[in-house]
Design a protein around this motif. Structure first.
Motif, short mmCIF file in Angstrom:
data_model
loop_
_atom_site.label_atom_id
_atom_site.label_comp_id
_atom_site.label_asym_id
_atom_site.label_seq_id
_atom_site.Cartn_x
_atom_site.Cartn_y
_atom_site.Cartn_z
N LYS A 48 -24.00 47.50 95.61
CA LYS A 48 -23.72 46.52 97.04
C LYS A 48 -23.37 44.99 96.58
N SER A 49 -24.24 44.78 96.19
CA SER A 49 -24.36 43.39 96.07
C SER A 49 -22.79 42.92 95.55
N SER A 50 -22.80 43.52 95.00
CA SER A 50 -20.88 43.06 94.22
C SER A 50 -20.35 43.33 95.58
N HIS A 92 -29.07 35.67 101.10
CA HIS A 92 -28.42 36.74 99.59
C HIS A 92 -30.32 36.78 99.60
N GLN A 93 -30.21 38.37 98.29
CA GLN A 93 -31.24 38.93 97.36
C GLN A 93 -32.06 38.15 97.52
N ASP A 94 -31.65 36.99 96.29
CA ASP A 94 -32.84 36.27 95.56
C ASP A 94 -32.81 34.75 96.42
N ALA A 168 -25.91 40.38 104.59
CA ALA A 168 -28.16 40.36 104.34
C ALA A 168 -27.67 41.08 103.14
N ASP A 169 -28.38 40.76 102.69
CA ASP A 169 -28.70 41.03 100.83
C ASP A 169 -30.29 41.81 101.13
N GLU A 170 -30.90 42.93 100.72
CA GLU A 170 -32.19 43.79 101.51
C GLU A 170 -33.00 42.44 102.14
MG MG Z 1 -28.57 43.86 94.56
#
Ligand code: MG
Ligand code: ATP
Lengths: 226, 330
Positions: A48-50, A92-94, A168-170
């Motif tokens: 997913k993030s990729s 970002h997720q982070d 949007a990642d998580e």
């Molecule tokens: Mg991810």
């Protein structure tokens, strides 16, 4: 508008051992019309993030073609890619906030990169910070904020410049249920205004409450588009 | 909150420039780079002074001495090979039709006496028969370089048939040698300037790369948010250009006293009268006038150009370095 044709992606991290990184995406093809909303689903490590990284122009497909907001990516010049990136908002997720800049300046970044006048920047930033409930924390630095507060700063930064594409990642993993619902309302409104939105999530409760078209990945393959 | 207050125009501009997270004041600190550039500017100023001085000397020596031949005729009053004229008159007659000669002049008694005064004292009559000294000035355009120069040896042969024992001395050889020496000095000085500029390029590139590494995270972030290569490179380049300008300015000011000292030492050779020391050195107008009178104009111009040149080197080097580095990003 997003269009992928047979996109595969492998990270270029041939380490000292010479071992190649795993293939993160395999032969992925799909399209999202302008103003469309998509859930992006799949277990951890599915890619997913990729996929979001490719859509944010943070990497180029190893093979296959990608078309974004009417521009074909492969032949595009660097300056054209930079212009395109300014029309994309990413959570970002982070989070990726700059730790030594106040919340205000973190959120103002997309507007300042567009060289918008400072008084306009001030008004817009305060409005969006009020909306995410951080109106009183503008002078704080990200490390002084809770995880949920940082996530809301990241959300504010992703949408402040009314991008044509939001990735949007998580975006709800550090939010409470009420805040998550408000965020989904915002995404629904933006989508109604013509913004294309892709949200990667593990939050099953949220998906059940907001059924929508979903893209699902498994081991880097697209296994569902509908 | 600071942001809600209405800041002054300058403060606001400043804030907008700085608030993109690059934090260039930290990435490219304002101590070491200006200091090193200042040191290199002093070196460049000295080398440029050398180049200017050598160029002036070269021009003087080549032009001054190249066009003069000295001819000595022993026993000037003895009859020549073909009487009735004397040997000196015969040589003068033979020289009269030398091609390219602009002036033939036999030193008279007074001139000879002045020439010999250091050795013989202020005598007007000499026991010895003095040789006749004849100066043959060649027109400037028939100097050694054009090849139309009368060969001293063949001239001596020709004169020997008229008056055996006549000596021909060519000052041009010395002039040409000194000119070549000055030219090599000039070349060395320019090479030194080029080397200093090369070191400046390497130094600024290394400093820029260290700054890029220190701010990698924010650079990658704003690149991902759509900051163009030109924007990021421009931010870094303006910073190094400013630091290099300050360093160049400090260096050229620091070099001034050295150059004034040097040019006073060199003044007798360059034939510029050393100006008297200023009555009060604290007077700026006097000081400026002193500088203008002491330093050759080309040197003043190059000195003034040092800081802008340093800034240009800084700007170009950083632009190239940052753009190359950014190409490693997608
Ligand atoms: Mg991810
Ligand atoms: N920077 C990287 N370098 C090398 N391999 C990576 C990198 N990031 C991810 N991968 C690999 O790519 C594959 C897909 O990872 P990705 O982060 O896209 O999964 P994900 O679906 O987002 O997972 P999660 O739900 O845990 O966030 C995984 O096998 C992962 O190990």
């Amino acid at each position: 508008m997003i269009r992928l044709r047979d996109v595969s992606f492998r990270y270029e991290t041939a380490g000292a051992s010479g071992a190649q990184a795993p293939v993160a995406l395999r032969q992925v093809s799909f399209a999202v019309p302008q103003g469309g909303f998509r859930w992006l689903l799949g277990p951890s490590g599915a890619g997913k993030s990729s996929l979001l990284r490719l859509l944010a122009l943070g990497a180029r497909p190893t093979t296959g073609t990608l078309e974004l907001l009417g521009t074909s990516i492969a032949p595009a010049r660097r300056a054209a890619l930079a212009r395109l990136r300014r029309r994309i908002g990413v959570v970002h997720q982070d989070f990726r906030l700059l730790p030594d800049l106040p919340v205000f300046d973190n959120v103002a970044l997309p507007l300042r990169l567009q060289r918008r006048p400072e008084d306009e920047v001030r008004d817009e930033v305060h409005a969006i910070l009020d909306w995410v409930g951080l109106g009183s924390r503008a002078a704080a630095r990200p490390p002084q904020l809770s995880g949920g507060e940082q996530q809301r700063v990241a959300i504010a930064r992703a949408v402040i410049h009314r991008p044509a594409l939001v990735l949007a990642d998580e975006p709800t993993n550090a939010l409470d249920e009420h805040q998550a619902t408000r965020l989904m309302d915002l995404f629904r409104d933006l989508s109604g205004l013509g913004t294309t939105i892709v949200v990667a999530t593990h939050n099953d409760a949220l998906i059940r409450r907001r059924p929508a078209h979903a893209l699902e990945l498994a081991h880097g393959r697209l296994v569902r588009d509908g | 909150m600071a942001e809600r207050a209405a800041p002054g125009l300058l403060a606001r501009w400043h804030r907008a420039r700085r608030a993109d997270g690059l934090a260039l004041r930290r990435a490219l600190p304002d101590r070491l780079l200006p200091l090193l550039v200042a040191a290199m500017a002093v070196l460049a100023a000295l080398a440029l002074a050398g180049a200017t001085g050598a160029a002036i000397l070269s021009a003087r020596w080549s032009a001054g001495a190249a066009s003069l031949l000295t001819i000595q005729v022993p026993d000037p009053d003895a009859p020549a090979a073909s009487p009735p004229s004397t040997r000196a008159d015969a040589v003068l007659a033979a020289l009269a039709d030398t091609p390219g000669a602009s002036r033939v002049h036999r030193l008279d008694k007074a001139e000879l006496a002045a020439l010999l005064a250091p050795w013989l004292g202020q005598a007007t009559e000499f026991a010895l028969t003095l040789p006749a000294i004849i100066e043959l000035h060649m027109a400037a355009e028939t100097g050694a370089e054009t090849g139309a120069d009368p060969d001293a040896a063949s001239l001596a042969r020709r004169l020997a048939t008229v008056a055996p024992g006549t000596l021909v001395e060519r000052n041009a050889e010395w002039g040409a040698r000194l000119g070549r020496l000055a030219d090599s000095l000039h070349g060395c000085a320019l090479l030194a300037v080029a080397i200093v500029a090369g070191i400046a390029v390497v130094l600024i590139a290394a400093t820029t790369r260290a700054g890029l590494a220190a701010r990698r995270m924010p650079i990658e972030l704003i690149h991902a948010m759509g900051a163009s290569d030109g924007y990021i490179a421009g931010r870094f380049a303006r910073r190094t250009a400013l630091l290099a300008f300050v360093g160049g300015l400090a260096g050229s000011v620091a070099a001034l006293p050295l150059l004034v000292l040097l040019s006073r030492v060199a003044a007798p050779f360059a034939q510029a009268a050393p100006s008297p020391a200023p009555a009060s050195p604290a007077d700026w107008a006097t000081l400026l006038a002193l500088l203008r009178d002491t330093l050759p104009t080309p040197l003043i111009v190059t000195l003034l150009a040092l800081a802008p040149a340093a800034a240009t080197i800084g700007w170009l080097t950083t632009q190239a370095t940052v753009r190359a580095w950014l190409r490693t990003l997608p």
